[in-house]
Design a protein around this motif. Structure first.
Motif, short mmCIF file in Angstrom:
data_model
loop_
_atom_site.label_atom_id
_atom_site.label_comp_id
_atom_site.label_asym_id
_atom_site.label_seq_id
_atom_site.Cartn_x
_atom_site.Cartn_y
_atom_site.Cartn_z
N SER A 106 0.80 -1.30 -0.09
CA SER A 106 -0.16 0.01 -0.02
C SER A 106 0.97 1.13 0.08
N VAL A 107 1.96 1.09 -0.60
CA VAL A 107 2.87 2.40 -0.44
C VAL A 107 3.68 2.72 -1.64
N THR A 108 4.01 3.88 -2.07
CA THR A 108 4.86 4.06 -3.35
C THR A 108 6.20 3.62 -3.05
N VAL A 109 6.92 2.98 -3.94
CA VAL A 109 8.20 2.68 -3.93
C VAL A 109 9.20 4.05 -4.05
N ASP A 110 10.08 4.45 -3.53
CA ASP A 110 10.90 5.30 -3.91
C ASP A 110 12.41 4.86 -4.40
N ALA A 111 12.38 5.17 -5.96
CA ALA A 111 13.18 4.71 -6.90
C ALA A 111 14.62 5.25 -6.11
N THR A 112 14.66 6.17 -5.38
CA THR A 112 16.01 6.59 -4.77
C THR A 112 16.61 5.65 -3.89
N ALA A 113 15.47 4.86 -2.98
CA ALA A 113 15.92 4.00 -1.86
C ALA A 113 16.39 2.94 -2.74
N LEU A 114 15.80 2.38 -3.59
CA LEU A 114 16.31 1.12 -4.33
C LEU A 114 17.68 1.20 -5.14
N SER A 115 17.94 2.69 -5.55
CA SER A 115 19.00 2.73 -6.20
C SER A 115 20.39 2.73 -5.31
N GLN A 116 20.16 2.88 -3.85
CA GLN A 116 20.96 2.70 -3.06
C GLN A 116 21.45 1.53 -2.69
N LEU A 117 20.87 0.27 -2.90
CA LEU A 117 21.12 -1.12 -2.84
C LEU A 117 22.12 -1.43 -3.92
N PRO A 118 23.18 -2.24 -3.43
CA PRO A 118 24.18 -2.90 -4.02
C PRO A 118 23.50 -3.96 -5.01
N PRO A 119 23.95 -4.40 -6.20
CA PRO A 119 23.29 -5.42 -7.03
C PRO A 119 22.94 -6.58 -6.29
N GLU A 120 23.77 -7.09 -5.37
CA GLU A 120 23.84 -8.19 -4.69
C GLU A 120 22.78 -8.37 -3.66
N GLN A 121 22.16 -7.12 -3.18
CA GLN A 121 21.26 -6.94 -2.18
C GLN A 121 19.93 -7.23 -2.59
N LEU A 122 19.65 -6.51 -4.28
CA LEU A 122 18.23 -6.65 -4.63
C LEU A 122 17.73 -8.11 -4.59
N ASP A 123 16.39 -7.94 -4.20
CA ASP A 123 15.62 -9.27 -4.17
C ASP A 123 16.00 -10.22 -3.02
N ARG A 124 16.71 -9.68 -1.98
CA ARG A 124 17.30 -10.76 -0.89
C ARG A 124 16.19 -10.30 0.46
N ALA A 125 16.11 -8.90 0.50
CA ALA A 125 15.28 -8.67 1.71
C ALA A 125 14.69 -7.18 1.37
N CYS A 126 13.50 -7.24 1.96
CA CYS A 126 12.52 -5.91 1.89
C CYS A 126 13.29 -4.61 2.60
N LEU A 127 13.15 -3.55 2.24
CA LEU A 127 13.41 -2.35 2.90
C LEU A 127 12.51 -1.96 3.91
#
Length: 86
Positions: free
Chosen positions: A56-77
């Protein structure tokens, strides 16, 4: 009888609602701030995805861009990091 002060109670009382950090799965930890992410799927399983707060929230692309590629899809912010761009 010993006199108990607030400080004694604060530091000597067990805190049952705080789990042992070693028992918390990595997928329950926000990879940006290290706090609990409140993921419903981690807590209740994959069937809980639709009821998770993140649906129910809007994802801020800035937050996702701070993750290194190996962290993507491993755990939720966590909600704070996801919305604020940390």
């Amino acid at each position: 009888m010993a006199k108990w002060t607030f400080i004694h109670i604060l530091f000597e009382s067990p805190v049952p609602d705080h789990p042992d950090p070693a028992s918390i799965p990595a997928s329950a930890i926000c990879p940006l701030c290290g706090g609990l992410n409140g993921c419903a799927m981690v807590q209740s399983g994959p069937d809980a995805a639709a009821s998770c707060w993140c649906m129910s929230v809007t994802v801020d692309a800035t937050a996702l861009s701070q993750l290194p590629p190996e962290q993507l899809d491993r755990a939720c912010l966590c909600p704070r990091c996801l919305q604020a761009g940390h």
